[in-house]
Design a protein around this motif. Structure first.
Motif, short mmCIF file in Angstrom:
data_model
loop_
_atom_site.label_atom_id
_atom_site.label_comp_id
_atom_site.label_asym_id
_atom_site.label_seq_id
_atom_site.Cartn_x
_atom_site.Cartn_y
_atom_site.Cartn_z
N MET A 143 -4.93 -45.60 -5.16
CA MET A 143 -5.18 -46.53 -4.05
C MET A 143 -5.20 -45.74 -2.74
N GLN A 144 -6.37 -45.60 -2.17
CA GLN A 144 -6.51 -44.86 -0.90
C GLN A 144 -5.90 -45.71 0.24
N ALA A 145 -5.19 -45.08 1.16
CA ALA A 145 -4.64 -45.82 2.30
C ALA A 145 -5.76 -46.32 3.21
N LEU A 146 -5.44 -47.28 4.04
CA LEU A 146 -6.40 -47.82 5.00
C LEU A 146 -5.75 -47.82 6.38
N ILE A 147 -6.39 -47.18 7.34
CA ILE A 147 -5.92 -47.23 8.72
C ILE A 147 -6.94 -48.06 9.49
N ALA A 148 -6.50 -49.21 9.99
CA ALA A 148 -7.42 -50.15 10.64
C ALA A 148 -7.03 -50.34 12.09
N GLY A 149 -7.99 -50.22 12.98
CA GLY A 149 -7.77 -50.49 14.39
C GLY A 149 -8.28 -51.87 14.74
N ASN A 150 -7.43 -52.66 15.38
CA ASN A 150 -7.82 -54.01 15.81
C ASN A 150 -7.90 -54.00 17.33
N ILE A 184 6.37 -44.54 8.86
CA ILE A 184 6.00 -45.85 8.29
C ILE A 184 5.08 -45.67 7.09
N LEU A 185 4.13 -44.75 7.22
CA LEU A 185 3.13 -44.59 6.15
C LEU A 185 3.72 -43.96 4.89
N THR A 186 4.93 -43.42 4.98
CA THR A 186 5.54 -42.87 3.76
C THR A 186 6.52 -43.85 3.11
N VAL A 187 6.70 -45.04 3.69
CA VAL A 187 7.57 -46.05 3.07
C VAL A 187 6.89 -46.54 1.78
N PRO A 188 7.67 -46.68 0.68
CA PRO A 188 7.07 -47.18 -0.55
C PRO A 188 6.35 -48.52 -0.33
N GLU A 189 5.21 -48.67 -0.96
CA GLU A 189 4.39 -49.90 -0.89
C GLU A 189 3.67 -50.08 0.45
N VAL A 190 3.78 -49.15 1.36
CA VAL A 190 2.96 -49.23 2.58
C VAL A 190 1.65 -48.50 2.28
N GLY A 191 0.57 -49.27 2.28
CA GLY A 191 -0.73 -48.72 1.90
C GLY A 191 -1.64 -48.49 3.10
N GLY A 192 -1.05 -48.43 4.28
CA GLY A 192 -1.85 -48.19 5.47
C GLY A 192 -1.28 -48.91 6.66
N ALA A 193 -2.03 -48.91 7.75
CA ALA A 193 -1.53 -49.51 8.98
C ALA A 193 -2.62 -50.32 9.67
N HIS A 215 -11.10 -35.03 7.26
CA HIS A 215 -11.08 -35.67 5.93
C HIS A 215 -9.73 -36.32 5.64
N PRO A 216 -9.28 -37.30 6.43
CA PRO A 216 -7.98 -37.92 6.16
C PRO A 216 -7.98 -38.59 4.78
N ALA A 217 -6.78 -38.65 4.17
CA ALA A 217 -6.65 -39.28 2.85
C ALA A 217 -6.54 -40.79 3.03
N ALA A 218 -7.49 -41.36 3.76
CA ALA A 218 -7.44 -42.81 4.04
C ALA A 218 -8.83 -43.29 4.41
N GLU A 270 -6.44 -41.36 16.87
CA GLU A 270 -6.73 -40.14 16.10
C GLU A 270 -5.44 -39.51 15.57
N ALA A 271 -4.38 -39.55 16.39
CA ALA A 271 -3.09 -39.00 15.94
C ALA A 271 -2.56 -39.81 14.75
N ILE A 272 -2.76 -41.12 14.78
CA ILE A 272 -2.30 -41.96 13.65
C ILE A 272 -3.12 -41.63 12.40
N VAL A 273 -4.43 -41.45 12.57
CA VAL A 273 -5.29 -41.06 11.44
C VAL A 273 -4.79 -39.74 10.85
N LYS A 274 -4.43 -38.82 11.73
CA LYS A 274 -3.97 -37.50 11.24
C LYS A 274 -2.58 -37.58 10.61
N ALA A 275 -1.84 -38.66 10.88
CA ALA A 275 -0.49 -38.79 10.33
C ALA A 275 -0.48 -39.28 8.89
N VAL A 276 -1.65 -39.64 8.36
CA VAL A 276 -1.69 -40.14 6.98
C VAL A 276 -1.23 -39.01 6.05
#
Ligand code: PGA
Length: 249
Positions: free
Chosen positions: A1-8, A217-226, A32-35, A239-245
């Protein structure tokens, strides 16, 4: 399951901000973030945002109608968002639930419409501060999952956004063990509702995600993105959040 980083982006952004999307696209191309990376600008920008994203960043809407077409002045259907180039739509954001009276059943109907129209969805849920103080956070979220996530949700790609209302735009983030508890409770509800498929739905955390707290936050179990509001408006923060994946290598 690839993570998803979404900006609203909420109700922010006109043509000059399209360059920010191009900037994020360049970072994605380079790092190439893993998300999967998604930006949901105002609907007026979607078509131009798709061009600026150059295939590196997916573009989504922030709401859609539960109808495909008709006499609904001011509304936009999933088909229209898709036609403009959107691949995703955020549904049931707490601001829509609060300011537009969206109920769980309306959110469920919108989700069905979005899937019919070929969009992926982020269905948002989350408790208020008062509900958390009263010890009701887990039951509120469970009830919202049961009533706003249709049972025929296809799990490939789709996501739930867990956004405690008191964390949105406040700078206050739940403790990591509270996020873990909420996400594992949501996972349990998804499995109850969708069976084995419920294990595959990505559960995003949203509410005051910043460059400083994203990795933890992104390393907490069951957190699949932000799901990122305010910080998504500042390209270097996003961009820093994308790089934090975390990479799963
Ligand atoms: P925030 O918003 O990151 O500014 O807290 C999150 C959201 O409302 O989706």
């Amino acid at each position: 399951m690839q993570a998803l980083i979404a900006g609203n982006w909420k109700m922010h952004g006109t043509a000059p901000q399209l360059g920010d999307i191009a900037g994020v696209a360049a970072v994605v191309r380079r790092t190439h973030p893993a998300a999967d990376i998604l930006i949901c600008p105002p609907a007026t920008l979607i078509a131009r945002a798709v061009e600026a994203a150059a295939g590196q960043v997916a573009i989504g809407g922030q709401n859609c109608s539960s109808e495909s077409s008709g006499a609904f002045t001011g509304d936009l259907s999933a088909e229209m968002l898709k036609d403009a180039g959107a691949a995703w739509v955020i549904l049931g954001h707490s601001e829509r639930r609060q300011h537009h009276g969206e109920t769980n059943s309306m959110v469920a109907a919108k989700a069905q419409a979005a899937w019919r129209g070929g969009l992926l969805t982020i269905i948002c849920i989350g408790e208020t501060g008062a509900q958390r103080k009263a010890g009701q956070a887990q039951t509120v979220c469970a009830d919202q999952i049961r009533a706003s996530v249709p049972e025929d949700m296809a799990v490939i790609g789709n996501a739930i956004g867990y956004e405690p209302l008191w964390a949105i735009g406040s700078g206050h983030v739940p403790a990591l063990d509270e996020i873990e508890e909420a996400h594992s409770n949501i996972r349990k509800c998804l499995v109850e509702r969708l069976g084995k498929r419920g294990r595959e739905v990505r559960i995003l955390y949203g509410g005051s995600v910043e460059p400083e707290n994203a990795r933890a936050i992104l390393t907490v179990p069951e957190v699949g993105g932000a799901l990122v509001g305010g910080a998504s408006l500042n390209p270097s923060d996003f961009e820093a959040i994308v790089k934090a994946v975390p990479s799963h290598a």
